[in-house]
Design an enzyme around this catalytic site. Sequence first.
Site, PDB file in Angstrom:
ATOM      1  N   LYS A 125       0.835  -1.194   0.000  1.00 54.41           N
ATOM      2  CA  LYS A 125       0.000   0.000   0.000  1.00 54.41           C
ATOM      3  C   LYS A 125       0.876   1.253   0.000  1.00 54.41           C
ATOM      4  O   LYS A 125       1.891   1.310   0.693  1.00 54.41           O
ATOM      5  CB  LYS A 125      -0.908  -0.018   1.236  1.00 54.41           C
ATOM      6  CG  LYS A 125      -1.926   1.110   1.299  1.00 54.41           C
ATOM      7  CD  LYS A 125      -2.807   0.931   2.540  1.00 54.41           C
ATOM      8  CE  LYS A 125      -3.822   2.049   2.685  1.00 54.41           C
ATOM      9  NZ  LYS A 125      -4.667   1.859   3.901  1.00 54.41           N
ATOM     10  N   SER A 177      -9.418   2.038   3.466  1.00 53.40           N
ATOM     11  CA  SER A 177      -8.597   2.777   2.529  1.00 53.40           C
ATOM     12  C   SER A 177      -7.649   1.899   1.715  1.00 53.40           C
ATOM     13  O   SER A 177      -7.035   2.383   0.760  1.00 53.40           O
ATOM     14  CB  SER A 177      -7.783   3.836   3.277  1.00 53.40           C
ATOM     15  OG  SER A 177      -6.875   3.234   4.191  1.00 53.40           O
ATOM     16  N   SER A 221      -9.886  -0.276   7.447  1.00 54.58           N
ATOM     17  CA  SER A 221      -9.220  -0.054   6.162  1.00 54.58           C
ATOM     18  C   SER A 221      -8.563  -1.283   5.564  1.00 54.58           C
ATOM     19  O   SER A 221      -8.177  -1.273   4.404  1.00 54.58           O
ATOM     20  CB  SER A 221      -8.188   1.074   6.297  1.00 54.58           C
ATOM     21  OG  SER A 221      -8.845   2.312   6.415  1.00 54.58           O
TER      22      SER A 221
END
Length: 499
Positions: free
Chosen positions: A86, A167, A191
């Site tokens: 990420k 996210s 997330s």
Amino acid sequence: MGIKRLLLLGGTALLLAGQAQAAPEGAATAEAAVIDWMARHHRFNTQLNAVIAVNPDALKIARALDAERKAGNVRGPLHGLPVLIKDNIETADPMATTAGSLALKDNITGRDAPLVARLRAAGVVVLGKANLSEWANIRSSRSTSGWSAVGGLTRNPYALDRSACGSSSGSAAAVAAGLAPAAIGTETDGSITCPAAMNGLVGLKPTVGLVSRTHVVPISHSQDTAGPMTATVRDAALLLTAMAGSDAADPATAEADARKADYAAGLSKTALKGVTLAVARFYTGDSPKTDAVFEQALKDLAAQGATLVEVKAFDEGPVGRAEGVVLFTEFKADIAAYLASTDPAKVKPRTLADLIAFNAATPEELRWFGQETFEKAQATKGLDDPDYLTARADAKRLAGPEGIDRILEETGAIAIVAPTTGPAWTIDLINGDHYGGSATTLPAVAGYPHLTVPMGQVEGLPVGLSFIGPAWSEARLLSLGYAYEQATMRRRPPELRAR
């Protein structure tokens, strides 16, 4: 089954690693896996926007690992495994760590986050960076999950007009679509677990502190953690084993070394036999079709020998209110500390106030939603503020000792089960996300582990089953999830279709 076929089917990290170890010379290599991934990336990423940057050194790293294997040096089950990271987690590769923001577009740090260094030492190939909800979704309460100014909008591969949640949107969409066998996400509240559930994946949010937070763009030192996102529970266990551990720069992770384990070694298909699970009914009611899938999951758990005890009510309201004070206050302090660690020649903003000014002067940043949450955080009074200290103590107590721990004690259960969240909603850039209920807040605020495993689909859209436990119970949760997964095999790969 060759690596190319594996990747096209959304194959798992475990199978890929095992295939590479067992294959004849030249048949299945890390280099071949990276080449196949790049081909699939070029074919599908323009539809998904799941990957924000490709590592230009990935092939070189893969070839070096193949040479090691040929010389008889195999680092372990992850040797040669391609993984996406990420894009709020730093890697030493020549890629910026942007958190999706143009303010960090030149933030090439040349340093590995300790969690990445551990994965690299285990033989992982960093394929690239995954797109995300910008600033991990802390900028606005009206944001659209999966959108960032740097990466654009990530779409759900099960239905391209549906949200991938956030996210860790790109991490989830990429693994679901077979753009990588596995990815690393981060979670402050939902997330990892929300995007994993909505993209038909296994996602694990570890106990806060089990995985180092150093060189990860922060929201909250009380709740932030990185974790694995994979197609199977065993793959998640393998990655967690490699990435867990403390570092000197993050003293709050000191207990992590004592708590580390070989999480894959303890997995058992009979782990549900004879255990008691608390059924969190207070997480049902938002999506009747999800609830119907959950009822089948409960039957499956009982069929595997679990005793189920109903918990009908819990008031999360006070937890959520205290959480907001904690997140806003800590973000202002923590993001300033992170920005101070970056190169001022590459990253001009040095404080949250600077970021707010940057966004106001950069039309692309505020194209779809504002920064009112940034502004609320800017108005907080610091980590010594009595209101913050009270909120932090209240949040931990209400979510942990008086929340998860109390539920487990009163029911005699070893874990809580619940639907993770409902199916993916339709993307709406104008009005923002349409969140329903979710099981993410109690474990997020308590800092306790939360595992989601695919439990089926609602009209072709995946939904997940949550296993929530007390602090440091990752091994037990993974084994429970593994037993459920192996008994049901609910995951179905996407077909990359419009809806």
